[in-house]
Write a protein that holds these residues in place. Structure first.
Motif, mmCIF file in Angstrom:
data_model
loop_
_atom_site.group_PDB
_atom_site.id
_atom_site.type_symbol
_atom_site.label_atom_id
_atom_site.label_comp_id
_atom_site.label_asym_id
_atom_site.label_seq_id
_atom_site.Cartn_x
_atom_site.Cartn_y
_atom_site.Cartn_z
ATOM 1 N N TYR A 160 1.156 -1.084 -0.190
ATOM 2 C CA TYR A 160 0.123 0.082 -0.095
ATOM 3 C C TYR A 160 0.805 1.141 -0.066
ATOM 4 O O TYR A 160 1.635 1.523 0.897
ATOM 5 C CB TYR A 160 -0.840 -0.138 1.298
ATOM 6 C CG TYR A 160 -1.890 -1.123 1.366
ATOM 7 C CD1 TYR A 160 -3.135 -1.143 0.646
ATOM 8 C CD2 TYR A 160 -1.570 -2.309 1.934
ATOM 9 C CE1 TYR A 160 -4.160 -1.961 0.893
ATOM 10 C CE2 TYR A 160 -2.690 -3.321 2.180
ATOM 11 C CZ TYR A 160 -3.733 -2.999 1.303
ATOM 12 O OH TYR A 160 -4.725 -4.211 1.561
ATOM 13 N N PHE A 161 0.768 2.129 -1.044
ATOM 14 C CA PHE A 161 1.455 3.219 -1.049
ATOM 15 C C PHE A 161 0.891 4.542 -1.689
ATOM 16 O O PHE A 161 -0.011 4.445 -2.413
ATOM 17 C CB PHE A 161 2.893 2.972 -1.914
ATOM 18 C CG PHE A 161 2.729 2.754 -3.265
ATOM 19 C CD1 PHE A 161 3.021 3.907 -4.132
ATOM 20 C CD2 PHE A 161 2.166 1.608 -3.851
ATOM 21 C CE1 PHE A 161 2.785 3.783 -5.802
ATOM 22 C CE2 PHE A 161 2.058 1.220 -5.263
ATOM 23 C CZ PHE A 161 2.285 2.443 -6.139
ATOM 24 N N CYS A 170 -2.826 0.035 -3.911
ATOM 25 C CA CYS A 170 -2.836 -1.210 -3.356
ATOM 26 C C CYS A 170 -2.262 -2.086 -4.581
ATOM 27 O O CYS A 170 -2.987 -2.386 -5.556
ATOM 28 C CB CYS A 170 -3.916 -1.712 -2.704
ATOM 29 S SG CYS A 170 -4.016 -3.426 -2.070
ATOM 30 N N ALA A 171 -1.014 -2.825 -4.475
ATOM 31 C CA ALA A 171 -0.463 -3.320 -5.433
ATOM 32 C C ALA A 171 -0.270 -4.664 -4.903
ATOM 33 O O ALA A 171 0.313 -5.090 -3.674
ATOM 34 C CB ALA A 171 0.905 -2.567 -6.077
ATOM 35 N N ASP A 172 -0.324 -5.858 -5.651
ATOM 36 C CA ASP A 172 0.064 -7.257 -5.365
ATOM 37 C C ASP A 172 1.440 -7.416 -5.502
ATOM 38 O O ASP A 172 2.106 -6.946 -6.413
ATOM 39 C CB ASP A 172 -0.607 -8.358 -6.237
ATOM 40 C CG ASP A 172 -2.093 -8.387 -5.814
ATOM 41 O OD1 ASP A 172 -2.477 -7.578 -5.075
ATOM 42 O OD2 ASP A 172 -2.664 -9.374 -6.731
ATOM 43 N N SER A 185 -5.064 -1.731 -7.376
ATOM 44 C CA SER A 185 -6.150 -0.978 -7.365
ATOM 45 C C SER A 185 -5.791 0.436 -6.813
ATOM 46 O O SER A 185 -4.821 0.714 -6.257
ATOM 47 C CB SER A 185 -7.158 -1.559 -6.548
ATOM 48 O OG SER A 185 -6.619 -1.681 -5.295
ATOM 49 N N THR A 186 -6.794 1.541 -7.119
ATOM 50 C CA THR A 186 -6.626 2.854 -6.586
ATOM 51 C C THR A 186 -7.729 3.351 -5.944
ATOM 52 O O THR A 186 -8.657 2.864 -5.714
ATOM 53 C CB THR A 186 -6.374 3.754 -8.023
ATOM 54 O OG1 THR A 186 -7.801 3.902 -8.454
ATOM 55 C CG2 THR A 186 -5.469 3.347 -9.084
ATOM 56 N N HIS A 187 -6.859 4.333 -4.680
ATOM 57 C CA HIS A 187 -8.027 4.587 -3.802
ATOM 58 C C HIS A 187 -7.867 6.158 -3.411
ATOM 59 O O HIS A 187 -6.536 6.482 -3.765
ATOM 60 C CB HIS A 187 -7.944 4.002 -2.403
ATOM 61 C CG HIS A 187 -7.918 2.286 -3.119
ATOM 62 N ND1 HIS A 187 -9.061 1.726 -2.846
ATOM 63 C CD2 HIS A 187 -6.921 1.481 -3.301
ATOM 64 C CE1 HIS A 187 -8.730 0.404 -3.353
ATOM 65 N NE2 HIS A 187 -7.328 0.176 -3.367
ATOM 66 N N ALA A 229 -12.292 -1.771 4.382
ATOM 67 C CA ALA A 229 -12.737 -2.339 3.398
ATOM 68 C C ALA A 229 -12.821 -3.949 3.852
ATOM 69 O O ALA A 229 -12.354 -4.541 4.686
ATOM 70 C CB ALA A 229 -11.783 -2.404 2.279
ATOM 71 N N GLY A 230 -13.822 -4.680 2.915
ATOM 72 C CA GLY A 230 -14.112 -5.926 3.240
ATOM 73 C C GLY A 230 -13.273 -6.909 2.572
ATOM 74 O O GLY A 230 -13.056 -7.948 2.672
ATOM 75 N N THR A 231 -12.293 -6.505 1.586
ATOM 76 C CA THR A 231 -10.930 -7.135 0.943
ATOM 77 C C THR A 231 -9.791 -6.290 0.890
ATOM 78 O O THR A 231 -9.915 -5.122 1.199
ATOM 79 C CB THR A 231 -11.537 -7.327 -0.601
ATOM 80 O OG1 THR A 231 -11.549 -6.257 -1.421
ATOM 81 C CG2 THR A 231 -12.858 -7.967 -0.676
ATOM 82 N N TRP A 232 -8.615 -6.845 0.400
ATOM 83 C CA TRP A 232 -7.728 -6.258 0.478
ATOM 84 C C TRP A 232 -7.490 -5.284 -0.482
ATOM 85 O O TRP A 232 -6.830 -4.170 -0.254
ATOM 86 C CB TRP A 232 -6.275 -7.161 0.278
ATOM 87 C CG TRP A 232 -6.280 -8.049 1.183
ATOM 88 C CD1 TRP A 232 -7.082 -9.497 1.545
ATOM 89 C CD2 TRP A 232 -5.415 -8.380 2.451
ATOM 90 N NE1 TRP A 232 -6.779 -10.185 2.636
ATOM 91 C CE2 TRP A 232 -5.754 -9.310 3.146
ATOM 92 C CE3 TRP A 232 -4.367 -7.514 2.892
ATOM 93 C CZ2 TRP A 232 -4.905 -9.870 4.380
ATOM 94 C CZ3 TRP A 232 -3.658 -7.686 4.121
ATOM 95 C CH2 TRP A 232 -3.937 -8.697 4.916
#
Length: 347
Positions: A160-161, A170-172, A185-187, A229-232
């Motif tokens: 997370y960065f 959030c990147a795997d 994903s972006t937030h 959140a409910g997911t990563w």
């Protein structure tokens, strides 16, 4: 032996010296807590020394900490090394890879390639020695700022960065935790500082994922936000500023760097924060919010930075810590001020 954590007070190790573990985290292994972070004992603001390696401490009770020394040494021979004291290395985060049996450390480097990048190191022990396996890494081709690393129960890891002055990513991570797979994903997109979220801190609780972030105001603190959140990968819902009753809107004059669950406790999570500029306890965020906005958009004077918070002029060798227990309530998650407290008082 000390009996209490005293937020905002000078915290000494068992040798009577200031603890130097800034912008770091706490890792629990086999009955011992390891607190590591930026060693700032040479960062007096009188020269260009940003940090002097990564220092680690050990404790059984989370109050009394024994200095284990530098687990990542500064590189004094190579001015271009990401570990050179002038390379503006910060925010070390370490995770353990069960598959490779390696400790993987990521470091944020601010000034090597013209944009912020990452250096990745691995070791067989949390205490090192660490070997650089990647440097100058621009995750997903982005300039990457403050971050956190997280490992799911299935062993999958996430990064997370802050995409600098833009949004949160959030990147795997790859299976060995030293690179990115490309999926992300972006937030929390924002137009720019001081509203862009940094100081990214992740923790999990009861199957939910949480992020605590701060705004972008240099060493001067600002209101935090907590999201769930409910997911990563979210989507994340912003709950509120967890620092309730903080009239200065400065997160109790601190910036959270990590949250961890205390082993053996029913529901005790500790938020660990840095009080970077204890000499400015009279500062209040609302007074300077618009000045920060105008400074970053070019509409205002740079005097706010040049005269007050220039990163290289701050004496962070005397920065303090604010550790507080998180309170989980139906309507949100909060941090209430305590002058002193002990983990032993929690179930």
């Amino acid at each position: 032996m000390e009996k209490y954590i005293r937020p905002g007070k000078v915290w000494l190790d068992t040798d009577g010296k200031r603890i130097q573990a800034h912008g770091g985290s706490v890792l629990y292994r086999e009955g011992t807590y390891y607190w590591y972070g930026e060693n700032k004992d040479h960062t007096t603001g009188k020269d260009n020394i940003w940090s002097w390696g990564v220092r680690c401490y050990a404790s059984k009770d989370l109050i009394n900490w024994r200095d284990l020394g530098l687990i990542i040494q500064p590189n004094l021979k190579d001015d271009d090394s990401p570990l050179n004291p002038k390379s503006m290395m910060d925010r070390p985060h370490i995770i353990y890879n069960e598959q490779t049996q390696k400790y993987v450390c990521w470091l944020k480097i601010q000034n090597l390639s013209g944009s912020q990048s990452e250096t990745v190191l691995v070791a067989d022990s949390i205490l090192g020695p660490y070997e650089i396996v990647r440097q100058g890494l621009r995750p997903l081709g982005m300039s990457a700022g403050d971050f956190d690393l997280a490992v799911a129960p299935d062993g999958k890891a996430y990064y997370y960065f802050e995409r600098v002055h833009s949004e949160t990513i959030c990147a795997d991570l790859t299976d060995d935790y030293t690179n990115l797979t490309g999926f992300y994903s972006t937030h929390f997109p924002q137009v720019g500082p001081p509203y862009v979220r940094e100081g990214t801190t992740h923790f999990s609780r009861q199957g939910k994922q949480y992020l605590i972030t701060s705004g972008t105001t240099g060493y001067l603190p600002n209101p935090s936000e907590i999201a769930i959140a409910g997911t990563w990968h979210g989507p994340f819902e912003i709950l509120d500023n967890p620092h309730r009753n903080d009239t200065s809107q400065t997160s109790f004059h601190s910036q959270v760097s990590c949250v961890f669950k205390v082993a053996g406790k029913k529901d005790l999570y500790i938020a660990c924060a840095d009080r970077w500029v204890p000499e400015h306890m009279d500062y209040a965020y609302p007074k300077y919010r618009d000045a920060f906005r105008d400074m970053f958009t070019g509409k205002g004077s740079k005097n706010l930075t040049d005269n007050f918070i220039s990163d290289l002029k701050v004496n962070t060798s005397v920065s303090d810590y604010v550790w507080l227990p998180l309170e989980f309530e139906k309507e949100g998650v909060y941090l209430d001020w305590l002058d002193e407290w002990s983990p032993a008082d929690y179930e």
